[in-house]
Design a protein around this motif. Structure first.
Motif, short mmCIF file in Angstrom:
data_model
loop_
_atom_site.label_atom_id
_atom_site.label_comp_id
_atom_site.label_asym_id
_atom_site.label_seq_id
_atom_site.Cartn_x
_atom_site.Cartn_y
_atom_site.Cartn_z
N ALA A 109 0.76 -1.32 0.01
CA ALA A 109 -0.15 -0.02 0.17
C ALA A 109 1.00 1.18 -0.02
O ALA A 109 0.68 2.15 -0.59
N CYS A 110 1.86 1.15 0.60
CA CYS A 110 3.01 2.39 0.68
C CYS A 110 3.85 2.62 -0.57
O CYS A 110 3.50 3.65 -1.00
N THR A 111 4.06 1.45 -1.20
CA THR A 111 4.60 1.41 -2.46
C THR A 111 3.74 2.02 -3.64
O THR A 111 4.03 2.54 -4.53
N GLU A 112 2.42 1.75 -3.46
CA GLU A 112 1.47 2.07 -4.54
C GLU A 112 0.60 3.40 -4.07
O GLU A 112 -0.16 3.95 -4.67
N GLU A 125 -5.90 -9.88 13.86
CA GLU A 125 -6.56 -8.83 13.20
C GLU A 125 -5.69 -7.74 13.23
O GLU A 125 -5.26 -7.31 14.34
N GLU A 126 -5.63 -6.93 12.36
CA GLU A 126 -4.54 -5.80 11.99
C GLU A 126 -5.36 -4.79 11.37
O GLU A 126 -6.06 -4.81 10.16
N ILE A 127 -5.10 -3.29 11.95
CA ILE A 127 -5.36 -2.10 11.35
C ILE A 127 -4.40 -1.45 11.17
O ILE A 127 -3.48 -1.43 12.34
N GLY A 128 -4.12 -0.60 10.27
CA GLY A 128 -2.91 0.22 10.18
C GLY A 128 -3.45 1.93 9.62
O GLY A 128 -4.08 1.58 8.92
N PHE A 129 -2.71 2.62 10.23
CA PHE A 129 -2.75 3.98 9.80
C PHE A 129 -1.50 4.09 8.63
O PHE A 129 -0.25 3.89 9.02
N TRP A 188 -6.54 1.59 7.45
CA TRP A 188 -7.09 0.38 6.55
C TRP A 188 -6.67 -0.85 7.47
O TRP A 188 -6.12 -0.94 8.27
N ARG A 189 -7.62 -1.92 6.95
CA ARG A 189 -7.76 -2.97 7.54
C ARG A 189 -6.75 -3.75 6.46
O ARG A 189 -6.96 -3.77 5.54
N MET A 190 -6.08 -4.84 7.23
CA MET A 190 -5.43 -5.67 6.52
C MET A 190 -6.23 -6.35 5.52
O MET A 190 -5.78 -6.37 4.23
N ARG A 191 -7.38 -7.07 5.58
CA ARG A 191 -8.26 -7.87 4.65
C ARG A 191 -8.64 -6.78 3.72
O ARG A 191 -8.82 -7.38 2.33
N GLU A 192 -8.51 -5.46 3.84
CA GLU A 192 -8.85 -4.63 2.63
C GLU A 192 -7.81 -4.47 1.50
O GLU A 192 -8.04 -4.23 0.65
#
Length: 161
Positions: free
Chosen positions: A84-87, A128-132, A94-98
């Motif tokens: 996601a960062c490279t794109e 379960e992971e969410i990330g900013f 964001w949720r990992m599953r997204e």
């Protein structure tokens, strides 16, 4: 999970007071745990042209040193948050599953404690992971992840849906 609460102004003031200090990530963890209880956290910096930097280790002795080393030595290339960062995905939560491609959940990266520091305490189960996603100057990106070690999902009130 227990009912969450909105951080009060004193919690926010505590975080603001830690800006520029090495205690900032712990203050963020304390404040956000009131909103979305979690077990583990981490902040990784993803420079444009080199390996990631572990900026905050909130794994609380859960992640084995060898798994963190494997991740930093190259397994990060399979991490959906890195991708996601490279794109240049839109900053935010964001949720990992997204972010993960369908085949990700069948991959060795997803299920191996040896290469991924976020594997659940229940063998073979990713937390379960969410990330900013946070863009920084000079093409540098950071991801601040909150994780639940038993895979209990974050609710719509706790994360983006």
């Amino acid at each position: 999970m227990q009912k969450t609460e909105v951080p009060d102004l004193s919690a926010i003031a505590t975080v603001v007071g830690q800006i520029g200090r090495p205690t900032l990530p712990d203050a963020l963890d304390d404040m956000l745990a009131r909103v979305a209880p979690f077990d583990l956290s981490a902040i990784f910096g993803f420079p444009f042209d080199s390996r990631p930097l572990l900026l905050h280790d909130g794994y609380r002795q859960h992640a084995e040193a060898s798994a963190l080393k494997a991740y930093l030595d190259g397994a990060y290339l399979f991490d959906p948050f890195y991708t996601a960062c490279t794109e240049n995905l839109q900053p935010g939560i964001w949720r990992m599953r997204e972010l993960a491609p369908d085949e990700f959940f069948d991959s060795e990266f997803y299920s191996s404690r040896e290469v991924h520091p976020c594997i659940s305490m229940q063998a073979g189960s990713l937390v379960e992971e969410i990330g900013f996603l946070i863009p920084l100057e000079g093409g540098f990106n950071a991801v601040y992840s909150l994780m639940r070690s038993q895979g209990l999902p974050f609710s719509a009130d706790e994360g983006k849906d």
